[in-house]
Design a protein around this motif. Sequence first.
Motif, mmCIF file in Angstrom:
data_model
loop_
_atom_site.group_PDB
_atom_site.id
_atom_site.type_symbol
_atom_site.label_atom_id
_atom_site.label_comp_id
_atom_site.label_asym_id
_atom_site.label_seq_id
_atom_site.Cartn_x
_atom_site.Cartn_y
_atom_site.Cartn_z
ATOM 1 N N GLU A 182 -6.714 3.942 -3.498
ATOM 2 C CA GLU A 182 -5.339 4.512 -3.170
ATOM 3 C C GLU A 182 -4.879 5.432 -4.256
ATOM 4 O O GLU A 182 -4.491 6.782 -4.277
ATOM 5 C CB GLU A 182 -4.189 3.711 -2.849
ATOM 6 C CG GLU A 182 -4.276 3.051 -1.541
ATOM 7 C CD GLU A 182 -3.159 1.924 -1.427
ATOM 8 O OE1 GLU A 182 -2.739 1.827 -0.307
ATOM 9 O OE2 GLU A 182 -3.106 1.185 -2.299
ATOM 10 N N SER A 204 2.283 4.221 1.288
ATOM 11 C CA SER A 204 2.704 4.773 2.961
ATOM 12 C C SER A 204 2.085 6.197 2.945
ATOM 13 O O SER A 204 1.866 7.104 1.946
ATOM 14 C CB SER A 204 4.169 4.801 3.087
ATOM 15 O OG SER A 204 4.769 5.902 2.237
ATOM 16 N N SER A 212 0.786 -1.207 0.036
ATOM 17 C CA SER A 212 -0.116 -0.057 -0.251
ATOM 18 C C SER A 212 0.776 1.316 0.130
ATOM 19 O O SER A 212 2.052 1.202 0.262
ATOM 20 C CB SER A 212 -0.895 -0.040 1.256
ATOM 21 O OG SER A 212 -1.795 -1.079 1.248
ATOM 22 N N ILE A 223 -0.936 -0.794 -5.938
ATOM 23 C CA ILE A 223 -1.619 -0.185 -5.310
ATOM 24 C C ILE A 223 -3.146 -0.306 -5.718
ATOM 25 O O ILE A 223 -3.429 -0.893 -6.791
ATOM 26 C CB ILE A 223 -1.512 1.582 -5.408
ATOM 27 C CG1 ILE A 223 -1.571 2.293 -6.421
ATOM 28 C CG2 ILE A 223 -0.044 1.805 -4.814
ATOM 29 C CD1 ILE A 223 -1.354 3.248 -6.596
ATOM 30 N N SER A 224 -4.186 0.018 -4.782
ATOM 31 C CA SER A 224 -5.424 -0.147 -4.855
ATOM 32 C C SER A 224 -6.060 1.034 -5.974
ATOM 33 O O SER A 224 -5.403 2.117 -5.963
ATOM 34 C CB SER A 224 -6.308 -0.311 -3.739
ATOM 35 O OG SER A 224 -6.479 0.822 -3.195
#
Length: 242
Positions: A69, A4, A2, A65-66
Motif C-alpha cells: 500500500e 481507503s 487499509s 498499512i502494508s
Amino acid sequence: MSLSKNQVKLISSLQQKKFRLKHQLFVAEGIKVVKELLTSSFELDTLFVVSGKENIFSNVDCQLISSDELKKVSSLKTPNEVLALFKIPEASMVKTDGLIVALDGINDPGNLGTIIRLCDWFGISQLVCSKNTVDCYNSKVVQASMGSLPRVQINYVDLLPYLNSNSSEKFIADMNGAEVYKTSLPSNGVLIMGNEANGISQELREMKFNKLTIPRFGQIQETESLNVATATAILLSEFKRR
C-alpha cells in the motif's frame, strides 16, 4: 486498517501544487524526516506506518498499512516505511532584517531542499522565493530538506518589489563579480541566488546590486559554473565566517 480509495486519491493528488493548496496539506516520507517534523510546530494530519514499525512512533496515533500500500502512494523509488500528511502552516510576515537568502526562479526541488537545509545550518531564518521558484511543500523538496523545513521561514513574493523595500545591502552571485574571499561582507544583507540554467533574471541584473564570484582554482578552468546549492553553501560560509 487499509488505505481507503479516498486516501489513495488524496495522497496521490498532493504531488500537485494546486491540490496541496486546495487541501492545505503536504506529504513527508521517511522515518528521519517525519520524526523531525513531528517535533516541530507543524501540525500532523495523518501518519501512515508499515505494520511492524509502529513502535517507532509509540506516542503518536498512526494508521497501519502494508508495504504494498505504501508503494502505491509513495513518491520514492524505495519507500521508507512511513508516510505522513502535515498541514501547511499559515504564512508569516516577511522579514527585512538579518542575513536573508532570496531565490530567483529556482526550479529543481533537490536544490531548493538543500538550500533550505543550508539556511538551517548557517542560522538563516528567512528564505524569500520568487513566485516562479518551486513550491517548498513539493514532496521532493521536503525530502531533500531533511527536516529543516520548520526552522526556516519561507515566503513567496514578487521579488523585485521586496528587494526594493529592503534597505540592506544586496549581493548577487555573478561570474564577473568581486572575489568573495577578498570582499568585506556585512552581517545583515540579502544574498540573491539565481536560476540553475539562466542565473539572475534580467530585471534584477539591471539593479545596482553588489556582485560576488567564487573563483576557480583549477589549472584548466573550463568548468562553466557551480551548482546553485553548492554556491550558496560557499557564499553563506563566507558571510558567516566574517
